[in-house]
Design a protein around this motif. Structure first.
Motif, PDB file in Angstrom:
ATOM      1  N   ALA A  62       0.835  -1.208   0.000  1.00  0.00           N
ATOM      2  CA  ALA A  62       0.000   0.000   0.000  1.00  0.00           C
ATOM      3  C   ALA A  62       0.868   1.256   0.000  1.00  0.00           C
ATOM      4  N   ARG A  63       1.991   1.213   0.720  1.00  0.00           N
ATOM      5  CA  ARG A  63       2.895   2.373   0.732  1.00  0.00           C
ATOM      6  C   ARG A  63       3.468   2.617  -0.670  1.00  0.00           C
ATOM      7  N   TYR A  64       3.864   1.540  -1.345  1.00  0.00           N
ATOM      8  CA  TYR A  64       4.378   1.673  -2.716  1.00  0.00           C
ATOM      9  C   TYR A  64       3.294   2.214  -3.648  1.00  0.00           C
ATOM     10  N   ALA A  65       2.080   1.670  -3.514  1.00  0.00           N
ATOM     11  CA  ALA A  65       0.975   2.130  -4.359  1.00  0.00           C
ATOM     12  C   ALA A  65       0.662   3.602  -4.106  1.00  0.00           C
ATOM     13  N   ALA A  66       0.786   4.045  -2.849  1.00  0.00           N
ATOM     14  CA  ALA A  66       0.514   5.446  -2.528  1.00  0.00           C
ATOM     15  C   ALA A  66       1.516   6.364  -3.222  1.00  0.00           C
ATOM     16  N   TYR A  67       2.794   6.011  -3.161  1.00  0.00           N
ATOM     17  CA  TYR A  67       3.796   6.817  -3.859  1.00  0.00           C
ATOM     18  C   TYR A  67       3.543   6.815  -5.369  1.00  0.00           C
ATOM     19  N   THR A  68       3.198   5.646  -5.905  1.00  0.00           N
ATOM     20  CA  THR A  68       2.934   5.556  -7.339  1.00  0.00           C
ATOM     21  C   THR A  68       1.750   6.428  -7.736  1.00  0.00           C
ATOM     22  N   GLY A  69       0.676   6.356  -6.963  1.00  0.00           N
ATOM     23  CA  GLY A  69      -0.501   7.175  -7.256  1.00  0.00           C
ATOM     24  C   GLY A  69      -0.200   8.662  -7.183  1.00  0.00           C
ATOM     25  N   PHE A  70       0.576   9.059  -6.172  1.00  0.00           N
ATOM     26  CA  PHE A  70       0.943  10.474  -6.043  1.00  0.00           C
ATOM     27  C   PHE A  70       1.751  10.932  -7.247  1.00  0.00           C
ATOM     28  N   ILE A  71       2.680  10.111  -7.701  1.00  0.00           N
ATOM     29  CA  ILE A  71       3.520  10.471  -8.846  1.00  0.00           C
ATOM     30  C   ILE A  71       2.687  10.600 -10.116  1.00  0.00           C
ATOM     31  N   LEU A  72       1.795   9.645 -10.357  1.00  0.00           N
ATOM     32  CA  LEU A  72       0.971   9.699 -11.569  1.00  0.00           C
ATOM     33  C   LEU A  72       0.009  10.882 -11.528  1.00  0.00           C
ATOM     34  N   LEU A  73      -0.614  11.115 -10.390  1.00  0.00           N
ATOM     35  CA  LEU A  73      -1.572  12.222 -10.262  1.00  0.00           C
ATOM     36  C   LEU A  73      -0.872  13.564 -10.419  1.00  0.00           C
ATOM     37  N   THR A  74       0.174  13.782  -9.627  1.00  0.00           N
ATOM     38  CA  THR A  74       0.855  15.078  -9.637  1.00  0.00           C
ATOM     39  C   THR A  74       1.650  15.287 -10.922  1.00  0.00           C
ATOM     40  N   GLN A 116      -5.652  11.468 -19.609  1.00  0.00           N
ATOM     41  CA  GLN A 116      -6.761  11.564 -18.656  1.00  0.00           C
ATOM     42  C   GLN A 116      -6.830  10.306 -17.794  1.00  0.00           C
ATOM     43  N   ARG A 117      -6.695   9.150 -18.429  1.00  0.00           N
ATOM     44  CA  ARG A 117      -6.739   7.896 -17.676  1.00  0.00           C
ATOM     45  C   ARG A 117      -5.567   7.799 -16.711  1.00  0.00           C
ATOM     46  N   LEU A 118      -4.405   8.261 -17.138  1.00  0.00           N
ATOM     47  CA  LEU A 118      -3.228   8.208 -16.279  1.00  0.00           C
ATOM     48  C   LEU A 118      -3.456   9.006 -14.995  1.00  0.00           C
ATOM     49  N   VAL A 119      -3.937  10.216 -15.126  1.00  0.00           N
ATOM     50  CA  VAL A 119      -4.140  11.071 -13.955  1.00  0.00           C
ATOM     51  C   VAL A 119      -5.239  10.510 -13.058  1.00  0.00           C
ATOM     52  N   VAL A 120      -6.335  10.075 -13.660  1.00  0.00           N
ATOM     53  CA  VAL A 120      -7.436   9.515 -12.861  1.00  0.00           C
ATOM     54  C   VAL A 120      -6.994   8.229 -12.161  1.00  0.00           C
ATOM     55  N   THR A 121      -6.216   7.403 -12.867  1.00  0.00           N
ATOM     56  CA  THR A 121      -5.688   6.187 -12.239  1.00  0.00           C
ATOM     57  C   THR A 121      -4.796   6.533 -11.054  1.00  0.00           C
ATOM     58  N   GLY A 122      -3.979   7.572 -11.198  1.00  0.00           N
ATOM     59  CA  GLY A 122      -3.145   8.011 -10.081  1.00  0.00           C
ATOM     60  C   GLY A 122      -3.976   8.425  -8.885  1.00  0.00           C
ATOM     61  N   TRP A 123      -5.037   9.180  -9.136  1.00  0.00           N
ATOM     62  CA  TRP A 123      -5.911   9.608  -8.030  1.00  0.00           C
ATOM     63  C   TRP A 123      -6.559   8.391  -7.355  1.00  0.00           C
ATOM     64  N   ALA A 124      -7.099   7.477  -8.167  1.00  0.00           N
ATOM     65  CA  ALA A 124      -7.775   6.304  -7.597  1.00  0.00           C
ATOM     66  C   ALA A 124      -6.791   5.425  -6.824  1.00  0.00           C
ATOM     67  N   THR A 125      -5.585   5.260  -7.354  1.00  0.00           N
ATOM     68  CA  THR A 125      -4.580   4.426  -6.681  1.00  0.00           C
ATOM     69  C   THR A 125      -4.177   5.029  -5.347  1.00  0.00           C
ATOM     70  N   LEU A 126      -3.925   6.320  -5.324  1.00  0.00           N
ATOM     71  CA  LEU A 126      -3.540   6.981  -4.072  1.00  0.00           C
ATOM     72  C   LEU A 126      -4.670   6.925  -3.051  1.00  0.00           C
ATOM     73  N   THR A 127      -5.902   7.102  -3.495  1.00  0.00           N
ATOM     74  CA  THR A 127      -7.047   7.050  -2.570  1.00  0.00           C
ATOM     75  C   THR A 127      -7.199   5.653  -1.981  1.00  0.00           C
TER      76      THR A 127
END
Length: 650
Positions: free
Chosen positions: A164-176, A196-207
């Motif tokens: 989950a920690r790895y996924a959180a960093y990944t989501g933050f990187i994709l979103l930001t 668009q999918r990349l950014v939304v995927t980043g948001w969903a992954t981080l959440t």
């Protein structure tokens, strides 16, 4: 009339001058060190580990390198039978000045023998720590204590929390990084589905990762049982902690980020041709500028949720370390997240204009500079010396991370070469490709005469099977045409391969960086070693042998005793004694004068009724040091002598 634009200077990798400056900075940074901590470590205890005390102490205390979070059940003292002999009430703030000490009171009925102290806590940087040690009252004894495996921070829960920690960093990187790529490098790219999918995927992954970490936080720091993830009492206790507050703050910021993403892509989807005048276009530009400011604030806030609860929040210079950590995260996100956005559009989106790639090169170069500066500072803060860099897990991981960053920068140099070769994409081609991407059809734009395709309309064909076949044919022909167009552009094909290789290295780099966040910093390890020089460390087994001449004064009372202590280190040992004359009895006592330990009596027994071979097992020597060994040999009812030797035991 076309004009020849000056050759773009795209400095994605570090220049030689910059590399030299960074090398000098590295050499100066690791030149000196001062004691500090971030991951808490046990630096001492009273009674000391492995010590022998004459009477039971009133309180058992533990000293840590920094403030930790403990509850009444965090320190347990168990007697030789495994029964708890402490009152179960935690005593805090027992130290003075910078000394951080916690303790528990022993019950009056605490028995003599070897007692086991088991403890667990949460350090100020949110990581769980635990351990156990023994001390003896009166004399060491056998103990039946069978402590459960320390699952705090480990086991299944620990593995899931790490994922989950790895996924959180990944989501933050994709979103930001994805949003930064759109706003800073290619605003028209925000109209394409891949980005668009990349950014939304980043948001969903981080959440999702944040929610998972919030649920797992209680078992991660306490029981290690996955079923406790849904313990509402445990969840409430997590919300009262700094890490819990950081996770909740992250969820609130993500709710705002969802609104930001929807407004961003909604604004960019309204193309220039759909505006009704200059006023509307100006309002649109003002809105995008406001979105850039708001996005920066949201990204900074998200980065702060890590800085306020992990390594940066503990140890020396936390007031500088926390902003530095936020900048480090933002730089990583802009570089690697922008790289992911570039990959997604190079493979599944419209042709990327050269100007967009050039802008990303500038953004990546600035990110690398910030990353290097903040990374060097954080490395000094968490490592501090060359010896710690090579002798600790944290330092070794940091070396691997630095090597991966260097590899990534080197690969970026090849991407720069392909960038310099790119021809500018005609606006008509970009518009056509954008329309293709908006139709949710992957691939590059169709910029050549289309290959003839079946003319029948599959939506109106009366035969469903034929309609499905025609639809598959149309899809296959379109995909082949897009692939042919994509492969016909060698410059962009080369850039795609180079950037894809960078992305693969970035995935590994992110894994190493995530591992660093859960590894005890090298400074803390060094501080714990310095504060606890007598702590048990792994040493090779080297049996201690010594020869003791003796003379009891009686008939056949003169001889030599050969003693062998195996493995010859602190902890459990076996003692063999051989004499060249018959002995009626042999006694051995161990004393460590420097630590006021002993004498610890040992009575070997004869081996197979042989009066010249004696053996004792379970000889407990609590700590290393210069031990005094007193050997008493009796050869008759009245003839005996005691000889003393000193020996170093590791």
């Amino acid at each position: 009339m076309a004009t020849t634009a000056p050759r773009a200077v795209v400095r994605l990798p570090l220049t030689a001058a910059t590399a030299a400056v960074l090398l000098i900075a590295v050499l100066s940074v690791f030149g000196s060190a001062t004691p500090a901590a971030a991951h808490a470590a046990l630096t001492g205890s009273s009674p000391a580990q492995g010590s022998v005390v004459a009477t039971a102490p009133d309180t058992v205390t533990l000293t840590f390198s920094e403030k930790v979070a403990m509850s009444d059940d965090s320190i347990r003292v168990l007697d030789p039978d495994g029964k708890r002999v402490d009152t179960g009430e935690l005593q805090e703030d027992l130290g003075s000045g910078s000394v951080i000490t916690y303790g528990v009171t022993l019950r009056p009925e605490a028995p003599d023998g070897t007692l086991t102290v088991a403890w667990q806590a949460v350090s100020a940087d949110s990581h769980p720590i635990s351990g156990a040690f023994t001390f003896s009252i009166g004399a060491p004894s056998k103990t039946t204590v069978d402590l459960p495996e320390q699952t705090v921070g480990g086991g299944t829960v620990g593995a899931l929390y790490g994922v989950a920690r790895y996924a959180a960093y990944t989501g933050f990187i994709l979103l930001t990084g994805g949003a930064a790529f759109v706003l800073g490098c290619w605003r028209q790219g925000g109209q394409t589905r891949p980005i668009q999918r990349l950014v939304v995927t980043g948001w969903a992954t981080l959440t999702a990762a944040t929610l998972t970490m919030l649920l797992l936080r209680h078992p991660y720091t306490t029981t290690g049982a996955l079923s406790d993830a849904f313990d509402l009492t445990g969840l409430k206790s997590v919300l009262d902690t700094k890490p819990g507050a950081a996770l909740v703050s992250r969820l609130l910021l993500l709710a705002v980020a969802a609104l930001f993403v929807s407004v961003l892509f909604g604004t960019l989807t309204a193309r220039h041709g759909e505006t009704t005048g200059h006023r509307e276009e100006k309002d649109r530009r003002d809105l995008l500028f406001g979105l850039a400011i708001g996005g920066t604030v949201i990204a900074t806030g998200l980065g702060a949720t890590w800085a306020m609860a992990e390594h940066a929040s503990a140890g020396i210079q936390s007031g500088i370390a926390m902003p530095s950590h936020v900048l480090h995260l933002l730089a990583v996100a802009c570089w690697l997240g922008g790289l992911a956005a570039l990959v997604s559009t190079l493979y599944w989106g419209p042709p990327v204009p050269r100007t967009a790639v050039r802008r990303f090169s500038g953004l990546a170069f600035g990110s690398v500079l910030v990353l290097a500066a903040t990374g060097l500072y954080q490395s000094w803060r968490q490592v501090g010396s060359w010896s710690a860099l090579t002798s600790t897990s944290y330092g070794q991981l940091l070396i691997v991370k630095a090597a991966l960053v260097g590899l990534l920068v080197g690969m970026a140099w090849f991407s720069r070469r392909w960038t310099a070769r790119l021809a500018e994409v005609p606006p008509t081609a970009t518009a056509t490709a954008t329309a293709t991407a908006d139709d949710d059809t992957p691939g590059d734009a169709d910029q050549e005469t289309p290959t003839p395709t079946p003319t029948a309309d599959p939506d109106t064909d009366p035969d469903p099977e034929r309609a499905a076949q025609l639809a598959r044919q149309r899809t296959a022909v379109a995909a082949a045409r897009r692939k042919r167009n994509r492969d016909a552009d060698p410059e962009r094909a080369g850039l795609r391969r180079s950037v894809l290789a960078e992305t693969a290295v970035a995935v590994v780099l992110l894994a190493v960086a995530t591992a660093l966040t859960s590894t005890e910093p090298a400074r803390t390890v060094e501080a714990a070693r310095a504060a606890s020089p007598g702590a048990t460390t792994a040493v090779p087994d080297r049996p201690v042998s010594l020869s003791v001449p003796f003379d009891t004064g009686g008939p056949e009372g003169k001889g030599t005793a050969q003693l062998k202590l195996d493995p010859g280190r602190s902890g459990d040992n076996s003692l063999d004694v051989r004499t060249d004359v018959d002995a009626a009895e042999i006694k051995v006592a161990f004393t460590l004068p420097d630590k006021n330990i002993g004498p610890l009596p040992v009575t070997p027994g004869p081996v197979a009724k042989d009066k010249r071979r004696w053996r004792a097992d379970g000889v407990q020597l609590p700590i290393p040091g210069e031990w005094e060994i007193a050997v008493t040999i009796r050869t008759s009812d009245i003839d005996q002598v005691t000889e003393t030797k000193n020996v170093k035991i590791g």
